[in-house]
Design a protein around this motif. Structure first.
Motif, PDB file in Angstrom:
ATOM      1  N   GLN A  98      35.376 137.384 156.029  1.00  0.00           N
ATOM      2  CA  GLN A  98      35.312 137.073 154.609  1.00  0.00           C
ATOM      3  C   GLN A  98      34.174 137.856 153.977  1.00  0.00           C
ATOM      4  O   GLN A  98      33.007 137.644 154.296  1.00  0.00           O
ATOM      5  N   PRO A  99      34.465 138.787 153.088  1.00  0.00           N
ATOM      6  CA  PRO A  99      33.379 139.542 152.441  1.00  0.00           C
ATOM      7  C   PRO A  99      32.568 138.636 151.526  1.00  0.00           C
ATOM      8  O   PRO A  99      33.111 137.825 150.778  1.00  0.00           O
ATOM      9  N   LEU A 100      31.250 138.742 151.593  1.00  0.00           N
ATOM     10  CA  LEU A 100      30.362 137.929 150.769  1.00  0.00           C
ATOM     11  C   LEU A 100      29.844 138.770 149.608  1.00  0.00           C
ATOM     12  O   LEU A 100      29.376 139.894 149.799  1.00  0.00           O
ATOM     13  N   CYS A 101      29.932 138.200 148.431  1.00  0.00           N
ATOM     14  CA  CYS A 101      29.416 138.866 147.239  1.00  0.00           C
ATOM     15  C   CYS A 101      28.125 138.157 146.845  1.00  0.00           C
ATOM     16  O   CYS A 101      28.144 137.158 146.117  1.00  0.00           O
ATOM     17  N   LEU A 102      27.009 138.641 147.364  1.00  0.00           N
ATOM     18  CA  LEU A 102      25.727 137.990 147.140  1.00  0.00           C
ATOM     19  C   LEU A 102      25.168 138.381 145.788  1.00  0.00           C
ATOM     20  O   LEU A 102      25.067 139.570 145.460  1.00  0.00           O
ATOM     21  N   GLU A 103      24.833 137.356 145.020  1.00  0.00           N
ATOM     22  CA  GLU A 103      24.278 137.567 143.688  1.00  0.00           C
ATOM     23  C   GLU A 103      23.376 136.392 143.342  1.00  0.00           C
ATOM     24  O   GLU A 103      23.238 135.449 144.117  1.00  0.00           O
ATOM     25  N   ARG A 145      31.194 131.995 144.173  1.00  0.00           N
ATOM     26  CA  ARG A 145      32.494 131.346 144.358  1.00  0.00           C
ATOM     27  C   ARG A 145      32.508 130.476 145.618  1.00  0.00           C
ATOM     28  O   ARG A 145      32.969 129.335 145.593  1.00  0.00           O
ATOM     29  N   LEU A 146      31.946 131.005 146.709  1.00  0.00           N
ATOM     30  CA  LEU A 146      31.935 130.243 147.953  1.00  0.00           C
ATOM     31  C   LEU A 146      30.949 129.072 147.902  1.00  0.00           C
ATOM     32  O   LEU A 146      31.193 128.013 148.488  1.00  0.00           O
ATOM     33  N   PHE A 147      29.823 129.274 147.192  1.00  0.00           N
ATOM     34  CA  PHE A 147      28.861 128.176 147.065  1.00  0.00           C
ATOM     35  C   PHE A 147      29.478 127.016 146.279  1.00  0.00           C
ATOM     36  O   PHE A 147      29.314 125.848 146.622  1.00  0.00           O
ATOM     37  N   GLU A 148      30.217 127.367 145.211  1.00  0.00           N
ATOM     38  CA  GLU A 148      30.914 126.331 144.446  1.00  0.00           C
ATOM     39  C   GLU A 148      31.952 125.627 145.316  1.00  0.00           C
ATOM     40  O   GLU A 148      32.106 124.408 145.251  1.00  0.00           O
ATOM     41  N   ARG A 149      32.636 126.397 146.154  1.00  0.00           N
ATOM     42  CA  ARG A 149      33.631 125.815 147.060  1.00  0.00           C
ATOM     43  C   ARG A 149      32.953 124.856 148.048  1.00  0.00           C
ATOM     44  O   ARG A 149      33.489 123.775 148.340  1.00  0.00           O
ATOM     45  N   ALA A 150      31.764 125.227 148.541  1.00  0.00           N
ATOM     46  CA  ALA A 150      31.041 124.352 149.465  1.00  0.00           C
ATOM     47  C   ALA A 150      30.634 123.052 148.788  1.00  0.00           C
ATOM     48  O   ALA A 150      30.759 121.964 149.373  1.00  0.00           O
ATOM     49  N   LEU A 151      30.170 123.130 147.529  1.00  0.00           N
ATOM     50  CA  LEU A 151      29.789 121.916 146.803  1.00  0.00           C
ATOM     51  C   LEU A 151      30.998 121.016 146.568  1.00  0.00           C
ATOM     52  O   LEU A 151      30.919 119.785 146.705  1.00  0.00           O
ATOM     53  N   VAL A 152      32.129 121.619 146.213  1.00  0.00           N
ATOM     54  CA  VAL A 152      33.361 120.848 146.013  1.00  0.00           C
ATOM     55  C   VAL A 152      33.748 120.141 147.318  1.00  0.00           C
ATOM     56  O   VAL A 152      34.123 118.955 147.319  1.00  0.00           O
ATOM     57  N   LEU A 162      33.243 120.506 156.180  1.00  0.00           N
ATOM     58  CA  LEU A 162      31.854 120.672 156.581  1.00  0.00           C
ATOM     59  C   LEU A 162      31.646 121.974 157.344  1.00  0.00           C
ATOM     60  O   LEU A 162      30.556 122.550 157.301  1.00  0.00           O
ATOM     61  N   PHE A 163      32.671 122.416 158.054  1.00  0.00           N
ATOM     62  CA  PHE A 163      32.551 123.704 158.738  1.00  0.00           C
ATOM     63  C   PHE A 163      32.357 124.823 157.716  1.00  0.00           C
ATOM     64  O   PHE A 163      31.502 125.693 157.867  1.00  0.00           O
ATOM     65  N   ILE A 164      33.140 124.782 156.644  1.00  0.00           N
ATOM     66  CA  ILE A 164      33.009 125.783 155.586  1.00  0.00           C
ATOM     67  C   ILE A 164      31.640 125.677 154.930  1.00  0.00           C
ATOM     68  O   ILE A 164      30.983 126.685 154.632  1.00  0.00           O
ATOM     69  N   VAL A 165      31.175 124.442 154.714  1.00  0.00           N
ATOM     70  CA  VAL A 165      29.853 124.240 154.111  1.00  0.00           C
ATOM     71  C   VAL A 165      28.768 124.865 154.983  1.00  0.00           C
ATOM     72  O   VAL A 165      27.884 125.577 154.487  1.00  0.00           O
ATOM     73  N   LYS A 166      28.805 124.613 156.281  1.00  0.00           N
ATOM     74  CA  LYS A 166      27.789 125.162 157.186  1.00  0.00           C
ATOM     75  C   LYS A 166      27.809 126.682 157.172  1.00  0.00           C
ATOM     76  O   LYS A 166      26.752 127.336 157.186  1.00  0.00           O
ATOM     77  N   LYS A 167      28.998 127.273 157.156  1.00  0.00           N
ATOM     78  CA  LYS A 167      29.100 128.720 157.180  1.00  0.00           C
ATOM     79  C   LYS A 167      28.603 129.348 155.871  1.00  0.00           C
ATOM     80  O   LYS A 167      27.853 130.336 155.877  1.00  0.00           O
ATOM     81  N   VAL A 168      29.035 128.762 154.747  1.00  0.00           N
ATOM     82  CA  VAL A 168      28.681 129.337 153.446  1.00  0.00           C
ATOM     83  C   VAL A 168      27.202 129.130 153.146  1.00  0.00           C
ATOM     84  O   VAL A 168      26.471 130.073 152.811  1.00  0.00           O
TER      85      VAL A 168
END
Length: 479
Positions: free
Chosen positions: A308-313, A357-364, A432-438
């Motif tokens: 999964q490519p990460l777009c860090l900003e 986008r992924l951080f928002e997904r982790a919070l959701v 939670l797996f996605i949360v830990k990774k993101v």
């Protein structure tokens, strides 16, 4: 292999033994060097030379009694020595010069045999055959030490030993250090190569050791192990890539039938028949759930295999939290759930580095976990605090929580957490797996705490890059 290792250690022990022998011979030589070189002290000549000259100057006078020449008297005086002449026939003293009073006037053959090799009344003495008898040359007590035919000045010898002992100790230490360095180098060189090879294997790096020396077979085994592991890792990477691609393909292909099912379900929801409308709502809800799970599965697979490519900003955490909470409330939060958002002063406008986008997904996912796994309802707390240059984000609920074993599994999990109980709710699995990774990419620390039937909480510490005001201040002004 063990034969070569035994040979190596046997060679090492032989080296140590030879070193000990060399050290012993060195000390023996130093001791012998002192022993074979008599120390004369203040004497200009050896006692043997002195007694020979005194004997040559000891002549019979006109009266028939022995008399010492002036040269002989001067020599005795300068040497600090005394002398006696013993008659060969009666073993009586027939002449003396400065002889101590405790020296007897008569000697037995046993006495003569004793002091001719050692001491006379604790005086170091030397003997010389004179035409008139046996000449005995003596020196003061504690002035000379005699060992056989060797003689040593005691003060000079003490001084020499006092000075030589530290030198000998230093020399011994130097030799020991040289032995240690040489033997340690010979010992540690292959061991260092082995340790380096094993460390490289533990870090999943290729190893290529030179296969020579006593450990050549062991080096060859490590190289072979590295080659086998590299082949297996390459095969696993291909298999993981194929698995991730297959999951991505299935996820893509399943969207079309899900969309069709969802379309028919929406049509059923508009029917006048109550039972049909409820069935449509159920189908629609479960279809959305399946689509969400498929999306989670696809994302988890990409994150696990780092595809999964990460777009860090720069992310405004406060704004992101407000958006997630607002969307959750607007999508129709059941009345048995409440969400309370608490934040401290200074949190507004704080930026952190991450994938928006992924951080928002982790919070959701964190909020949905609290909703999904507490069907009887719960109170959800979202708390944001600024502590120095860090943000602390806490998302917790007062629901059913997780037991010690499940909590340990969550903390240590490096992949999807599977519930082994049949027909049980999949508590804290893909979400939670996605949360830990993101969050693991952007958080300095993430912790999970829980107590059965009391609470479940997730806390993350996010390093602050800068505030929004600071970011705006750094932007170039428009002309």
């Amino acid at each position: 292999m063990f034969k070569h290792i035994r040979f190596f250690f046997r060679r090492y022990m032989v080296l140590i033994m030879l070193s000990i022998v060399v050290l012993f011979i060195l000390n023996l030589y130093l001791g012998y060097a002192v022993a074979v070189h008599p120390v004369t002290g203040n004497l200009k000549e050896s006692p043997g030379a002195i007694i020979e000259k005194v004997s040559g100057g000891l002549l019979k006078s006109e009266s028939g009694t022995p008399e010492l020449s002036e040269e002989g008297k001067t020599l005795l005086a300068e040497s600090g020595a005394w002398a006696i002449l013993i008659d060969n026939a009666a073993s009586n003293i027939i002449w003396s010069d400065h002889a101590p009073p405790e020296i007897p006037s008569h000697f037995t053959p046993t006495d003569i045999a004793g002091f001719s090799r050692y001491y006379l009344k604790d005086y170091p003495v030397f003997t010389w055959e004179n035409p008139n008898g046996l000449l005995v040359l003596g020196f003061p007590k504690d002035s000379y030490m005699r060992l056989g035919d060797k003689y040593y000045s005691i003060p000079v010898l003490q001084k020499t030993i006092t000075q030589a002992l530290p030198l000998m100790l230093a020399l011994n230490l130097l030799v020991i250090m040289v032995i240690y360095i040489i033997s340690g180098t010979l010992m540690m060189r292959p061991v260092k190569n082995i340790v380096a090879g094993l460390e490289a294997l533990s870090r999943d790096r290729p190893v290529k050791l030179k296969e020579k020396g006593a450990f050549s077979e062991l080096f060859a085994s490590i190289n072979q192990t590295s080659a086998i592991l590299s082949e297996k890792n390459e095969a696993l990477k291909k298999k993981d890539s194929a698995r991730a691609n297959w999951i991505a393909g299935v996820s893509h292909d399943i969207r079309t039938p899900l969309s069709i099912i969802l379309g028919y379900a929406e049509g059923l929801k508009t029917r006048d028949d109550t039972e049909t409308r409820q069935a449509g709502e159920t189908i629609s809800h479960q279809t959305l759930r399946i689509r969400s799970l498929v999306n989670d599965l696809n994302l988890a697979s990409k994150l696990e295999y780092e595809m999964q490519p990460l777009c860090l900003e720069s992310i405004d955490v406060m704004e992101c939290l407000r958006q997630v909470i607002s969307d959750t409330l607007n999508n129709g939060l059941p009345e048995q759930y409440t969400i309370d958002f608490v934040y401290s002063d200074g949190c507004g406008g704080c930026l952190v580095k991450g994938d928006d986008r992924l951080f928002e997904r982790a919070l959701v996912n964190l909020i949905q976990n609290s909703i999904r796994h507490n069907p009887d309802g719960c109170d959800i707390l979202v708390k944001l605090e600024k502590r120095g240059e860090k943000l602390e984000l806490l998302i917790s609920d007062n629901g059913i929580g997780a037991g010690p074993e499940k909590l340990k599994q969550i903390r240590n999990a490096t992949h999807y957490i599977q519930n082994e109980q049949e027909n049980a709710v999949q508590n804290h699995g893909l979400g939670l797996f996605i949360v830990k990774k993101v969050v693991g990419v952007m958080a300095e620390k993430i912790t999970f705490e829980s107590q059965k039937n009391k609470y479940f909480s997730v806390k993350m510490v996010l390093p602050v890059l800068l505030t929004a005001q600071e970011k705006d201040a750094n932007l170039p002004r428009e002309e």
